[in-house]
Design an enzyme around this catalytic site. Structure first.
Site, short mmCIF file in Angstrom:
data_model
loop_
_atom_site.label_atom_id
_atom_site.label_comp_id
_atom_site.label_asym_id
_atom_site.label_seq_id
_atom_site.Cartn_x
_atom_site.Cartn_y
_atom_site.Cartn_z
CG ASN A 1 -23.35 -19.74 -1.54
OD1 ASN A 1 -22.90 -18.76 -0.97
ND2 ASN A 1 -22.88 -20.16 -2.72
CG ASP B 1 -19.70 -27.27 -4.91
OD1 ASP B 1 -18.71 -26.64 -5.30
OD2 ASP B 1 -19.86 -27.61 -3.72
CE LYS C 1 -43.25 -16.70 -11.72
NZ LYS C 1 -44.47 -16.11 -11.22
CG PHE D 1 -11.35 -19.54 2.63
CD1 PHE D 1 -10.55 -18.83 1.76
CD2 PHE D 1 -11.46 -19.09 3.95
CE1 PHE D 1 -9.88 -17.69 2.16
CE2 PHE D 1 -10.79 -17.96 4.37
CZ PHE D 1 -10.01 -17.25 3.47
CE LYS E 1 -13.88 -29.36 0.98
NZ LYS E 1 -14.81 -28.47 1.66
CE LYS F 1 -11.57 -28.14 -3.85
NZ LYS F 1 -12.68 -27.20 -4.00
#
Ligand code: CTP
Length: 394
Positions: free
Chosen positions: A208, A277, A287, A322, A336, A340
């Site tokens: 990401n 995630d 490959k 965050f 969240k 959490k």
């Protein structure tokens, strides 16, 4: 003990007159101030004003035979506990980034080992120009700190970013560098940063856009404030902050193990990383060949949510998470925070240009359990790191 000293460089900007208030603001706080005025700076204010305020001769010219620093500019570089340039012009930023030493200010700044703080001021277009931004990036990577310019009506009549930050902000930022806080002495802080890589085959992975800058800034700030910092980092090209111990991880699963095994003996966890995630259900040993495929389906399975797992087992640790959002910021962040079991969550809108992933600045809304939301405003990530630590440990 001799007084702390700030060398104040003043460059050619309409805001140069504010250097007088900065010099006297620092003097009032018991700091000795030595001023260097560039040639263009001297077009805007006179050396005499700065001389009267600082009680020291003001250097404008490398080859001025009367200047006590003339041969001894190195001594001035050494005398500095903080080297402040305010206002800093685009031209100064370019020269400093390139290491050009063609006047007293740029020569002295090359010779100093003191922390450097720069407060730019210029027209918005000049500030936003790729060249100026690249120069600031170079200087930041070398450890220079910035006091962001403010947005407002500029001297040229434009409205935009480029006004010198307020005198109070510049004096405060200078004082913070002169007298670093050691308020986190003895605290053990676990910080995560960066992206993760989830392997698909021996040559490919999913990742990401996280740059790791926010987490690294927090690790650096916490270490400077005396904390024992362990930085669990996904792959980034950032260097280990002074005083922090870095544990390198690659996948979201690795990050889970690294944090899980260290969590019990820490006082706080700051989860600034962006662990994946989902991860591929299977990793191909060979490959994956293109062959004559029309499409390629990859099945992903969820990874473990590190924060949620730590939230579940916490026993006195403070946890800051965050939330990177592109919509419904408040609602998603609060959800969240609860789900959490966090103490606080810093939410940012990653769809905003120049903020969030990869950017040098960030702006967050901080949500606390049962508390009011607080807005940080746009800040350098390093300044935001202190802002967040202040609140996590208040
Ligand atoms: N996080 C984590 N473990 C994961 C994924 C995320 O600990 N496997 C942490 C991040 O470090 C961050 C917080 O959870 O501090 C929120 O991350 P974010 O990506 O905003 O939210 P998610 O919980 O992943 O939810 P969603 O992707 O649906 O927004």
């Amino acid at each position: 003990m001799s007084k702390k000293a700030v060398v104040l460089g003043v460059t050619g900007s309409i805001a140069a007159f504010k250097a007088c208030d900065i010099a006297s603001g620092l003097k009032k706080r018991g700091v000795d101030v030595f001023c260097i005025l560039t040639k263009s700076g001297a077009e805007f204010i006179t050396p005499l004003s700065l001389e009267a305020l600082s009680n020291h001769p003001v250097v404008t010219d490398m080859f001025n035979r009367e200047s006590p620093w003339e041969i001894e500019h190195i001594a001035l570089a050494k005398r500095a506990d903080v080297f402040l340039v305010a206002p800093a012009s685009a031209n100064f930023l370019a020269k400093a980034a390139m290491g050009i030493a063609d006047d007293m200010l740029t020569t002295t700044i090359l010779a100093t080992r003191a922390p450097i703080l720069i407060a730019p001021a210029m027209n918005t277009q000049m500030y936003l120009h790729e060249a100026t931004q690249a120069n600031m990036k170079t200087l930041r990577e070398r450890g220079c700190r910035f006091v962001e310019p403010a947005t407002g009506l500029l001297a040229c009549g434009d409205v935009g970013k480029g006004n010198l930050a307020s005198v109070e902000d510049i004096v405060e930022a200078t004082m913070a560098l002169l007298y670093p806080k050691r308020d986190l002495e003895g605290k053990r802080i676990l910080v995560s940063a960066g992206p993760t890589r989830e392997s698909l085959d021996p040559v490919r992975y999913l990742t990401n856009r996280s740059s790791g800058k926010m987490g690294y800034a927090i690790a650096e700030a916490a270490a400077e404030r005396g904390a024992l910092v362990t930085l669990v980092s996904g792959p980034t090209d950032l260097s280990v902050p002074n005083g922090a111990e870095r544990v390198d991880v690659t996948s979201s699963g690795d990050m889970f193990s690294a944090i899980d095994s260290r969590f019990d003996c820490c006082d706080a966890l700051v989860m600034a990383a962006a662990p994946a995630d989902f991860t591929p259900e299977t990793v191909s040993a060979q490959k994956i060949k293109k062959g004559s495929r029309e499409s390629l389906d990859i099945t992903l399975k969820p990874t473990r949510d590190i924060l949620a797992a730590m939230g579940l087992k916490k026993s006195g640790q403070r946890i800051l998470g965050f939330a990177a959002e592109t919509e419904n910021l408040a609602e998603n962040a609060r959800a969240k925070l609860e789900k959490k079991n966090l103490d606080m969550i810093a939410a940012n809108d990653v769809s905003k240009e120049n903020l969030g992933f990869g950017a040098e600045q960030n702006a967050v809304t901080l949500y606390r359990r049962g508390g009011e939301a607080a807005e940080s405003g746009v800040m350098e990530k390093r300044a935001l790191a202190d802002w967040l630590l202040d609140r996590l440990f208040e």
